[in-house]
Design an enzyme around this catalytic site. Structure first.
Site, PDB file in Angstrom:
ATOM      1  N   ARG A 231       0.846  -1.188   0.000  1.00 20.21           N
ATOM      2  CA  ARG A 231       0.000   0.000   0.000  1.00 20.21           C
ATOM      3  C   ARG A 231       0.886   1.244   0.000  1.00 20.21           C
ATOM      4  O   ARG A 231       1.896   1.303   0.700  1.00 20.21           O
ATOM      5  CB  ARG A 231      -0.930   0.025   1.218  1.00 20.21           C
ATOM      6  N   GLU A 260      -2.936   7.589  -4.877  1.00 21.44           N
ATOM      7  CA  GLU A 260      -2.930   7.119  -6.261  1.00 21.44           C
ATOM      8  C   GLU A 260      -4.280   7.293  -6.945  1.00 21.44           C
ATOM      9  O   GLU A 260      -4.349   7.429  -8.172  1.00 21.44           O
ATOM     10  CB  GLU A 260      -2.488   5.658  -6.333  1.00 21.44           C
ATOM     11  N   HIS A 299      -0.632  -0.065  -9.707  1.00 22.90           N
ATOM     12  CA  HIS A 299      -1.312  -0.967  -8.770  1.00 22.90           C
ATOM     13  C   HIS A 299      -1.760  -2.221  -9.525  1.00 22.90           C
ATOM     14  O   HIS A 299      -2.927  -2.626  -9.482  1.00 22.90           O
ATOM     15  CB  HIS A 299      -2.512  -0.275  -8.125  1.00 22.90           C
TER      16      HIS A 299
END
Length: 332
Positions: A231, A260, A299
């Site tokens: 994370r 993000e 991600h």
């Protein structure tokens, strides 16, 4: 039951219809956030991925909701306290990416250690030479693994295959694992001072937020690399940016970033009412993107076909279990 599936891919729809033929199903490829609930206010169950935000404002618009099923291991996009107050069951997918995320971590490590992106970009422009492309071996290098859960354990297995020396830090030591996988638990500061590569595999919470900060980065070798596939908030972006600019560490491979969700909205970010600190983080993220010794992926560590199939299978089991009164993979 009325079940809403968000952030869904087309191939998943048919599978879900076969598994829930008697329920009223709603499908959307969009995320659910404040202002996007629309007419789906009668949902009993909502299913989504990490881009959806289940905060108080969203939950206010879902007054009948009884279960939230996140198609992810992490659940920091869900307000657990608010769900507890409303007696909403929250389920996740705890083990879909054990090998998948670990493999992405090593993909980032190899890209940095062998300058893969620089080499590929240079060659694609017609320059077929090795100048400036000298990398380093992983064999005999020290890799420091923060978090020895399911993913961290698989990282250690891969590192052993490369002939690396493994040290680890975890708030909950697993002595059996330590013996089986031939690594050593050390204090966090010792790990940071010793490792050539630091890789992070822990959830973000109040205890781990900004765990890697200015003081921690100052302990690392100037030749060390930081890898984060967990994370973004575990690493202080401001501290990391400054450490890289001042050459306090050699580079970073990042699949996750702080803020993000606001990164790629262009003018929407400027127009959005976000705080000064959040805006600074977004700007620093863009600085990281421009650094030649930093690799950023969106991600994407979870994103293999096999992992997506495991996610869907587990989510289906979670929902079926809940409907039968047998709660599975409950985080709250």
């Amino acid at each position: 039951m009325n079940i809403g599936f968000f952030e869904l891919e087309p191939w998943e729809k048919e599978i879900l219809q076969k598994n829930f033929p008697k329920d009223n199903l709603f499908f959307s490829n969009k995320k659910i956030v404040e202002g996007s609930v629309g007419k789906q206010t009668n949902l009993d169950i909502a299913v989504a991925f990490v881009k959806s935000q289940f905060n108080k404002e969203v939950l206010d618009k879902l007054p009948k909701i009884k279960m939230l099923a996140t198609m992810s291991t992490g659940y920091d996009h869900i307000d657990l306290e608010e769900c507890k107050r409303r007696k909403i069951t929250v389920c996740n997918v705890p083990a879909y990416g054990i090998n998948t995320v670990a493999e992405q971590a090593f993909a980032l490590i190899l890209c940095l250690s062998r300058k893969i992106l620089t080499a590929a970009n240079q060659t694609s422009k017609g320059t077929f030479r090795q100048k400036g492309l000298r990398g380093f071996d992983l064999k005999d290098k020290v890799i420091g693994v923060i978090g020895t859960g399911n993913i961290g354990k698989h990282v250690i297995k891969i590192a052993n295959g490369f002939g690396m020396k493994v040290i680890a830090f975890d708030a909950f030591k697993n002595d059996k694992l330590q013996k089986e996988f031939n690594f050593k638990y050390v204090p966090l500061n010792t790990l940071l001072k010793t490792c050539d590569i630091l890789t992070i595999h822990i959830p973000e919470n109040k205890d781990t937020h900004h765990l890697i900060n200015k003081e921690k980065l100052a302990l690392m070798k100037k030749t060390a690399y930081l890898i984060n596939t967990s994370r973004g908030g575990i690493v202080d972006t401001d501290a990391l940016t400054k450490a890289l600019q001042k050459k306090r560490i050699a580079g970073a491979g990042l699949d996750v970033l702080e803020e993000e969700k606001d990164m790629f909205n262009g003018d929407k970010v400027v127009a959005k009412d976000i705080g000064k600190e959040e805006m600074r983080t977004v700007l620093e993220n863009h600085i990281l993107l421009e650094m030649p010794n930093v690799i950023v992926t969106p991600h994407n560590a979870f994103n293999t076909q096999e992992a997506m199939e495991r996610i869907l299978d587990t989510t289906i089991k979670n929902i079926k279990g809940f409907k039968k009164g047998r709660k599975i993979n409950v985080v709250q």
